[in-house]
Motif scaffolding. Structure first.
Motif, mmCIF file in Angstrom:
data_model
loop_
_atom_site.group_PDB
_atom_site.id
_atom_site.type_symbol
_atom_site.label_atom_id
_atom_site.label_comp_id
_atom_site.label_asym_id
_atom_site.label_seq_id
_atom_site.Cartn_x
_atom_site.Cartn_y
_atom_site.Cartn_z
ATOM 1 N N ASP A 135 -0.506 0.421 -3.540
ATOM 2 C CA ASP A 135 -0.138 1.018 -4.998
ATOM 3 C C ASP A 135 -1.429 1.335 -5.498
ATOM 4 O OD1 ASP A 135 2.563 0.598 -4.400
ATOM 5 O OD2 ASP A 135 3.011 -0.798 -6.146
ATOM 6 N N TYR A 136 -1.417 1.923 -6.774
ATOM 7 C CA TYR A 136 -2.582 2.658 -7.386
ATOM 8 C C TYR A 136 -3.392 1.483 -8.087
ATOM 9 C CZ TYR A 136 -5.516 5.152 -10.530
ATOM 10 O OH TYR A 136 -6.744 5.885 -11.132
ATOM 11 N N HIS B 285 5.156 4.371 -6.375
ATOM 12 C CA HIS B 285 5.097 4.211 -4.944
ATOM 13 C C HIS B 285 6.125 4.286 -4.260
ATOM 14 C CE1 HIS B 285 2.636 4.834 -1.165
ATOM 15 N NE2 HIS B 285 3.357 3.861 -0.775
ATOM 16 N N GLN C 266 2.112 -6.416 -4.470
ATOM 17 C CA GLN C 266 1.519 -5.203 -4.932
ATOM 18 C C GLN C 266 0.627 -5.533 -6.131
ATOM 19 O OE1 GLN C 266 4.830 -5.329 -3.784
ATOM 20 N NE2 GLN C 266 3.985 -3.986 -2.306
ATOM 21 N N PRO C 267 -0.381 -4.793 -6.181
ATOM 22 C CA PRO C 267 -0.402 -3.264 -5.447
ATOM 23 C C PRO C 267 -1.463 -3.457 -4.094
ATOM 24 C CG PRO C 267 -2.174 -3.489 -7.359
ATOM 25 C CD PRO C 267 -1.504 -5.041 -7.157
#
Length: 623
Positions: free
Chosen positions: A216-217, A270, A594-595
């Motif tokens: 993820d970002y 995502h 996550q991320p």
């Protein structure tokens, strides 16, 4: 931790599945392979959670040369008994390395193994004929519907989704229907503003390979390897409402536009599914004009948001992504803290590597403005060789070396806390005595990150003496926060597009080589002394993240870590108590991976292989 039962050791004859398992082993020992196979299949159907029946089944398939079926069975053993994952890992690691026609999984996921995963485990997409319910605007094929590239005011489509697809990329059939299906099953009431997906590449013959399972970002990970270039999906009304213009017509300018949009903080989703194929890239060592254009755009963006970068350049060795360098103030003192007890055979190379790679900083003459002081915390040394070594280095460095004597019980957190409170440096480098730096520039690269206001702890890439990766970050939330991604892979591996070769954000970094601002360590309350050996670095990373700081690993900093290969961290006498402490204090956070770690990557294998459905082809779990 349960003691593993190997395929040749006895098990209690309780339960029909276990009885079938024992009968199968007897049949196998007597050469009745087909009978053993049927018995094991029945055992696995009766008890899918036993685990050892799957392991024995994998052994039978491997002995018969059915390597792909063996891999499926081994994976099922891991999935069936997650509590024994580490022990099962040890039982199956060497076997899995020989699976797939000689491909060694210690080098990462190869084309044969990836084709196996595609054939047996990749989730299916909706049928290509599935009708779409929402409006989709492809910027590549439907641009005539968007005559203006400066405003959304005259666009025909005011809602729906903008599909930004690289000219050479290929959408998988059913990809957009899969996005719609994912949006429909979401529990969150909000719509995302930006959707990203995983991808792979097509070779010249059209065969799929080189998957990119993305995290993820996080800003640093995205800056170094921007993953929206092949495919990104944007909510049109969000773009319009934020006053963002449509994308430029030239794909080389898309990264600048994406960075502009990301600065407005879109809600991101995502999808852990490979929905697009990228064409193969030719790595020639030459930098393409497109890469230079994107590097300039990234550098301009970073400076615009206040990042003190000195250079952004394409990553020549990888052919994709960027190397980013940050500035260091003209004068900056870093205190290097090295706890040690005897073992002069380790401490001497550690100190010598500092002299060899950072002598200018030790002498106060570094052109980058970095200066060093060393603090050796002597935790009860008794050997004459250690005293002599410290005397020699005291003569060499003078006031640049402080030796702090502490004869108390070993407590890594306490020893570092005591030294950190005495340190004069703006930066602290916590360094194990069994590490050795390999090349100059690593301290400056770490300091450039540690001085950034947004950054908490900064780590290095640590290798075993044989050159394989020992530490490249800690993915918090995977395997109770002790998951070390890419462990035992070579430094030049290509898993997740060689992620450990780039500046990357992680949940925590190892305390064997960790740099951070002294004021920041004081702000969070120093290291947790209730954790004397294990998890103190992870716990610090969690506290830093809780305050909004990001932890990163710098790929330019590579050190050899010698002792960790011989010490079994999973069998430490204090490990169980430390783990319980972490679960009681950070339990909910330790269940969120996550991320940091890709959604499609296994949580049991550090080599980044994708999650596989347990069981033989056609088998599906009930839970």
């Amino acid at each position: 931790m349960a003691v593993p039962v190997s395929p040749t050791s006895p098990m209690p004859p309780t339960g029909e599945a276990r009885q079938l398992y024992q009968q199968a082993r007897q049949a196998s020992d007597q050469g009745r392979w087909q009978e053993a196979l049927e018995l094991l299949r029945n055992s696995c159907r009766l008890d899918r959670e036993l685990g050892w029946n799957w392991l024995e089944l994998g052994e039978l398939w491997r002995q018969r040369g059915e390597l792909m079926r063996a891999m499926v069975a081994y994976e099922a053993a891991l999935a069936a008994r997650p509590a024994d994952a580490l022990e099962l890992h040890r039982c199956t690691e060497q076997r899995l390395d020989t699976v797939a026609a000689g491909e060694r999984l210690t080098r990462g996921l190869g084309p044969v193994c990836y084709r196996h995963w595609l054939a047996q485990h990749e989730p299916a997409l909706p049928e290509q004929q599935t009708p779409l319910r929402q409006q989709w605007l492809s910027w590549r094929t439907d641009r005539r519907a968007c005559p203006s590239h400066t405003s959304w005011s005259d666009q025909r489509i005011q809602q729906g989704w903008l599909v930004l697809l690289e000219p050479e990329a290929v959408l998988r059939p059913g990809a957009l229907a899969a996005v719609e299906a994912a949006l429909q099953v979401r529990s969150d009431p909000w719509l995302p503003d930006l959707i990203s997906v995983d991808e792979d590449r097509l070779d010249p013959q059209g065969r799929r390979g080189d998957p990119w399972f993305k995290p993820d970002y996080t800003p640093e990970s995205f800056w170094s390897t921007p993953w929206l270039g092949t495919l990104s999906i944007w909510r049109i009304d969000w773009l319009r409402d934020r006053g963002l213009p449509p994308p430029p017509p030239d794909p080389e300018q898309w990264l600048a536009w994406q960075l502009q949009a990301l600065a407005v903080c879109p809600r991101q989703l995502h999808l852990g599914s490979i929905l697009v194929h990228q064409r193969p890239i030719q790595v020639t060592g030459l930098v393409s004009p497109a890469s230079l254009t994107q590097a300039r755009a990234l550098e301009a963006h970073l400076r615009q948001i206040g990042e003190v970068v000195t250079q952004v350049e394409p990553h020549r060795e990888r052919g994709t992504g960027f190397r980013i360098s940050w500035a260091i103030p003209r004068t900056c003192l870093c205190s290097v803290i090295i706890p040690s007890r005897d073992r002069s055979d380790l401490l001497a190379p550690c100190l010598e590597s500092l002299r060899a790679t950072a002598w200018a900083a030790l002498a106060g003459r570094s052109p980058a403005g970095l200066e060093l002081e060393l603090i050796v915390v002597d935790n009860g040394s008794r050997e004459q060789a250690t005293a002599e070594l410290l005397r020699i280095w005291q003569q060499r460095l003078g006031r640049r070396l402080t030796i702090h004597r502490d004869d108390g019980p070993f407590n890594w957190s306490r020893l570092n806390n005591v030294a950190a409170r005495q340190a004069r440096g703006e930066l602290l480098l916590l360094l194990n005595n069994d590490t050795e730096a390999t090349a100059a520039g690593w301290l400056e690269a770490m300091a450039g990150q540690a001085l950034r206001p947004a950054i908490g702890a900064v780590g290095a890439v640590l290798t075993y003496p044989d050159g394989a990766i020992q530490h490249a970050g800690i993915a918090v939330g995977v395997r109770d926060a002790i998951f070390h991604p890419y462990r035992r892979l070579p430094l030049d591996h290509g898993v997740h597009r060689g992620r450990s070769s780039y500046l990357t954000s992680w949940g925590a970094v190892t305390g064997a080589c960790m740099m951070l601002r002294r004021s920041l360590l004081a702000q969070v309350g120093w290291l947790e002394e209730a954790l004397p050996v294990e998890f103190n670095d992870v716990e610090l990373g969690l506290r830093l993240a809780q305050l909004g700081y990001r932890n990163v690993v710098v790929p330019e900093a590579v050190l050899v870590h010698r002792e960790s290969q011989s010490r079994d961290a999973y069998r430490s006498a204090s490990e169980a108590e430390a783990r319980q402490w972490m679960l009681s204090h950070w339990g909910p956070r330790l269940r969120q991976r996550q991320p940091w770690w890709p959604r499609q990557a296994s949580g049991y294998w550090e080599d980044g292989r994708p999650i596989s459905l347990p069981g033989e082809p056609g088998w599906r779990p009930t839970r």
